[in-house]
Design a protein around this motif. Structure first.
Motif, PDB file in Angstrom:
ATOM      1  N   TRP A   5      -1.138 -13.233  -9.541  1.00 47.32           N
ATOM      2  CA  TRP A   5      -1.845 -12.969  -8.279  1.00 47.32           C
ATOM      3  C   TRP A   5      -3.222 -13.628  -8.241  1.00 47.32           C
ATOM      4  O   TRP A   5      -3.762 -13.886  -7.152  1.00 47.32           O
ATOM      5  N   CYS A  48      -3.855  -2.553  -2.529  1.00 47.69           N
ATOM      6  CA  CYS A  48      -3.561  -3.886  -3.069  1.00 47.69           C
ATOM      7  C   CYS A  48      -4.577  -4.890  -2.523  1.00 47.69           C
ATOM      8  O   CYS A  48      -4.219  -5.893  -1.893  1.00 47.69           O
ATOM      9  N   ALA A  49      -5.840  -4.605  -2.778  1.00 45.92           N
ATOM     10  CA  ALA A  49      -6.946  -5.266  -2.083  1.00 45.92           C
ATOM     11  C   ALA A  49      -7.198  -6.695  -2.529  1.00 45.92           C
ATOM     12  O   ALA A  49      -7.907  -7.441  -1.844  1.00 45.92           O
ATOM     13  N   GLY A  50      -6.664  -7.111  -3.679  1.00 42.07           N
ATOM     14  CA  GLY A  50      -6.980  -8.448  -4.179  1.00 42.07           C
ATOM     15  C   GLY A  50      -8.477  -8.589  -4.379  1.00 42.07           C
ATOM     16  O   GLY A  50      -9.140  -7.701  -4.923  1.00 42.07           O
ATOM     17  N   ASP A  54     -10.845  -9.772   2.950  1.00 42.11           N
ATOM     18  CA  ASP A  54     -10.666  -9.380   4.354  1.00 42.11           C
ATOM     19  C   ASP A  54     -11.783  -8.440   4.800  1.00 42.11           C
ATOM     20  O   ASP A  54     -12.547  -8.728   5.722  1.00 42.11           O
ATOM     21  N   VAL A  73      -8.189  -0.589  -3.798  1.00 42.90           N
ATOM     22  CA  VAL A  73      -7.342  -0.345  -4.959  1.00 42.90           C
ATOM     23  C   VAL A  73      -6.599  -1.633  -5.302  1.00 42.90           C
ATOM     24  O   VAL A  73      -5.898  -2.207  -4.451  1.00 42.90           O
ATOM     25  N   LEU A  75      -4.667  -3.720  -8.801  1.00 38.71           N
ATOM     26  CA  LEU A  75      -4.176  -3.569 -10.167  1.00 38.71           C
ATOM     27  C   LEU A  75      -4.737  -4.617 -11.137  1.00 38.71           C
ATOM     28  O   LEU A  75      -4.955  -4.338 -12.308  1.00 38.71           O
ATOM     29  N   ASP A  76      -4.970  -5.821 -10.627  1.00 44.25           N
ATOM     30  CA  ASP A  76      -5.378  -6.926 -11.512  1.00 44.25           C
ATOM     31  C   ASP A  76      -6.877  -6.818 -11.835  1.00 44.25           C
ATOM     32  O   ASP A  76      -7.710  -6.790 -10.920  1.00 44.25           O
ATOM     33  N   ALA A 101      -1.841   1.040  -6.672  1.00 40.15           N
ATOM     34  CA  ALA A 101      -2.068   1.430  -5.276  1.00 40.15           C
ATOM     35  C   ALA A 101      -0.886   2.180  -4.679  1.00 40.15           C
ATOM     36  O   ALA A 101      -1.002   2.755  -3.592  1.00 40.15           O
ATOM     37  N   ALA A 102       0.241   2.160  -5.358  1.00 37.84           N
ATOM     38  CA  ALA A 102       1.435   2.814  -4.812  1.00 37.84           C
ATOM     39  C   ALA A 102       1.424   4.324  -5.027  1.00 37.84           C
ATOM     40  O   ALA A 102       2.212   5.037  -4.414  1.00 37.84           O
ATOM     41  N   CYS A 119      -2.457  -5.034   3.561  1.00 40.85           N
ATOM     42  CA  CYS A 119      -2.391  -6.494   3.715  1.00 40.85           C
ATOM     43  C   CYS A 119      -1.881  -7.147   2.435  1.00 40.85           C
ATOM     44  O   CYS A 119      -2.418  -6.894   1.351  1.00 40.85           O
ATOM     45  N   GLY A 120      -0.858  -7.992   2.592  1.00 45.55           N
ATOM     46  CA  GLY A 120      -0.286  -8.665   1.433  1.00 45.55           C
ATOM     47  C   GLY A 120       0.654  -7.774   0.640  1.00 45.55           C
ATOM     48  O   GLY A 120       0.919  -8.041  -0.531  1.00 45.55           O
ATOM     49  N   ASN A 124       6.261  -8.122  -0.283  1.00 36.08           N
ATOM     50  CA  ASN A 124       6.510  -8.038  -1.725  1.00 36.08           C
ATOM     51  C   ASN A 124       7.227  -6.774  -2.157  1.00 36.08           C
ATOM     52  O   ASN A 124       7.398  -6.551  -3.355  1.00 36.08           O
ATOM     53  N   PHE A 206       6.256  -3.237  -6.383  1.00 28.78           N
ATOM     54  CA  PHE A 206       6.269  -4.677  -6.130  1.00 28.78           C
ATOM     55  C   PHE A 206       7.517  -5.281  -6.770  1.00 28.78           C
ATOM     56  O   PHE A 206       7.868  -4.936  -7.899  1.00 28.78           O
TER      57      PHE A 206
HETATM   58  C1  LIG Z   1      -0.455 -10.854  -1.720  1.00 24.28           C
HETATM   59  S1  LIG Z   1      -1.818 -10.253  -2.637  1.00 24.28           S
HETATM   60  C2  LIG Z   1      -2.829  -9.587  -1.339  1.00 24.28           C
HETATM   61  C3  LIG Z   1      -4.266  -9.404  -1.700  1.00 24.28           C
HETATM   62  C4  LIG Z   1      -5.168  -9.020  -0.535  1.00 24.28           C
HETATM   63  N1  LIG Z   1      -4.774  -7.772   0.078  1.00 24.28           N
HETATM   64  C5  LIG Z   1      -5.159 -10.138   0.484  1.00 24.28           C
HETATM   65  O1  LIG Z   1      -4.482  -9.990   1.510  1.00 24.28           O
HETATM   66  O2  LIG Z   1      -5.827 -11.143   0.243  1.00 24.28           O
HETATM   67  C6  LIG Z   1      -1.115  -8.788  -3.375  1.00 24.28           C
HETATM   68  C7  LIG Z   1      -2.083  -8.060  -4.287  1.00 24.28           C
HETATM   69  O3  LIG Z   1      -1.494  -6.824  -4.705  1.00 24.28           O
HETATM   70  C8  LIG Z   1      -1.855  -6.585  -6.054  1.00 24.28           C
HETATM   71  N2  LIG Z   1      -0.899  -5.609  -6.583  1.00 24.28           N
HETATM   72  C9  LIG Z   1       0.405  -5.771  -6.892  1.00 24.28           C
HETATM   73  N3  LIG Z   1       0.968  -4.603  -7.248  1.00 24.28           N
HETATM   74  C10 LIG Z   1      -0.019  -3.677  -7.145  1.00 24.28           C
HETATM   75  C11 LIG Z   1      -0.060  -2.281  -7.363  1.00 24.28           C
HETATM   76  N4  LIG Z   1       1.029  -1.592  -7.745  1.00 24.28           N
HETATM   77  N5  LIG Z   1      -1.234  -1.635  -7.187  1.00 24.28           N
HETATM   78  C12 LIG Z   1      -2.350  -2.319  -6.821  1.00 24.28           C
HETATM   79  N6  LIG Z   1      -2.361  -3.643  -6.581  1.00 24.28           N
HETATM   80  C13 LIG Z   1      -1.210  -4.308  -6.746  1.00 24.28           C
HETATM   81  C14 LIG Z   1      -1.816  -7.957  -6.688  1.00 24.28           C
HETATM   82  O4  LIG Z   1      -2.551  -8.018  -7.887  1.00 24.28           O
HETATM   83  C15 LIG Z   1      -2.424  -8.802  -5.559  1.00 24.28           C
HETATM   84  O5  LIG Z   1      -3.823  -8.880  -5.687  1.00 24.28           O
END
Ligand SMILES: C[S@@+](CC[C@H](N)C(=O)[O-])C[C@H]1O[C@@H](n2cnc3c(N)ncnc32)[C@H](O)[C@@H]1O
Length: 208
Positions: A5, A48-50, A54, A73, A75-76, A101-102, A119-120, A124, A206
């Motif tokens: 990610w 899953c804020a990355g 945003d 929230v 994970l990475d 985040a789930a 978002c994002g 997935n 995911f």
């Molecule tokens: C497609 S990116 C979207 C990031 C951000 N929301 C954006 O739109 O730019 C998906 C994000 O979800 C995170 N992610 C995946 N599984 C997750 C989980 N179970 N809990 C929290 N974050 C998670 C990934 O690390 C990644 O940063």
């Protein structure tokens, strides 16, 4: 193999990439939701804020930034650190939690929020998990609050179904990007009373 990610986020370096154009559409909806928020504290939750681009880029120039109390929230650890660094310059209170985040317990004390970002995520996880997450939206979103969400428009296009799931949860559409855009971005308002957060649940997994 799990998706990288951090690498996915390099797509934001090109302002004309699909995710950059999607980001601008998301930020427009965030701006509108903050403009319309009632006076006082504005609670925000981002799943899953990355890097948090945003929300954080909007807060950097929004007049209501000092009213915002946000929980992001992610994970990475690398992405969570980047979000923390970007948030540190803001007048908002931003808590970045490196966690799953789930899990509904992650949101204790932060919901119901005035603005919720999904978002994002919906590209997935399984359709069933999207339905579960949307059915839980009244637990995350204050009455009158707004969810901003994304989902790609590739066939089979799930956006019409997502609109139905929002309606079933008591949300009305404020905006949905046109079907011919190469991304899907929407904003929905909670027209219902909201619901207490049910703890101890997993909303999604995911798939990559
Ligand atoms: C497609 S990116 C979207 C990031 C951000 N929301 C954006 O739109 O730019 C998906 C994000 O979800 C995170 N992610 C995946 N599984 C997750 C989980 N179970 N809990 C929290 N974050 C998670 C990934 O690390 C990644 O940063």
């Amino acid at each position: 193999m799990a998706r990288d990610w951090v690498d996915w986020h390099t797509g934001y370096a090109d302002p004309e990439s699909t995710i950059s154009r999607r980001l601008r559409a998301v930020q427009e909806q965030i701006r509108l939701a903050l403009d319309a928020a009632p006076p006082g504290r504005i609670g925000v939750v981002s799943m899953c804020a990355g890097e948090g681009r945003d929300l954080l880029e909007v807060l950097a120039e929004h007049p209501r930034a000092a009213d915002v109390d946000a929980r992001l929230v992610e994970l990475d650890p690398v992405l969570a650190d980047r979000a923390r660094a970007a948030a540190s310059a803001l007048p908002s209170r931003v808590e970045v939690i490196q966690s799953d985040a789930a899990l509904t317990d992650t949101y204790t004390g932060a919901v119901p929020a005035q603005l919720v970002l999904f978002c994002g995520i919906f590209g997935n996880i399984s359709d069933a998990d999207i339905a579960t997450t949307l059915a839980a939206s009244p637990e995350f979103t204050a009455p009158g609050g707004v969810v901003v969400w994304t989902r790609h428009r590739r066939e089979p296009d799930l956006v019409p179904q997502i609109l139905d799931w929002f309606a079933a949860a008591g949300f009305e559409p404020l905006s949905v990007s046109p079907p011919d855009a190469d991304y899907g971005v929407g904003a929905h308002r909670n027209t219902g009373p909201g619901r207490p957060l049910a703890l101890g649940r997993r909303l999604f997994t995911f798939q990559r």
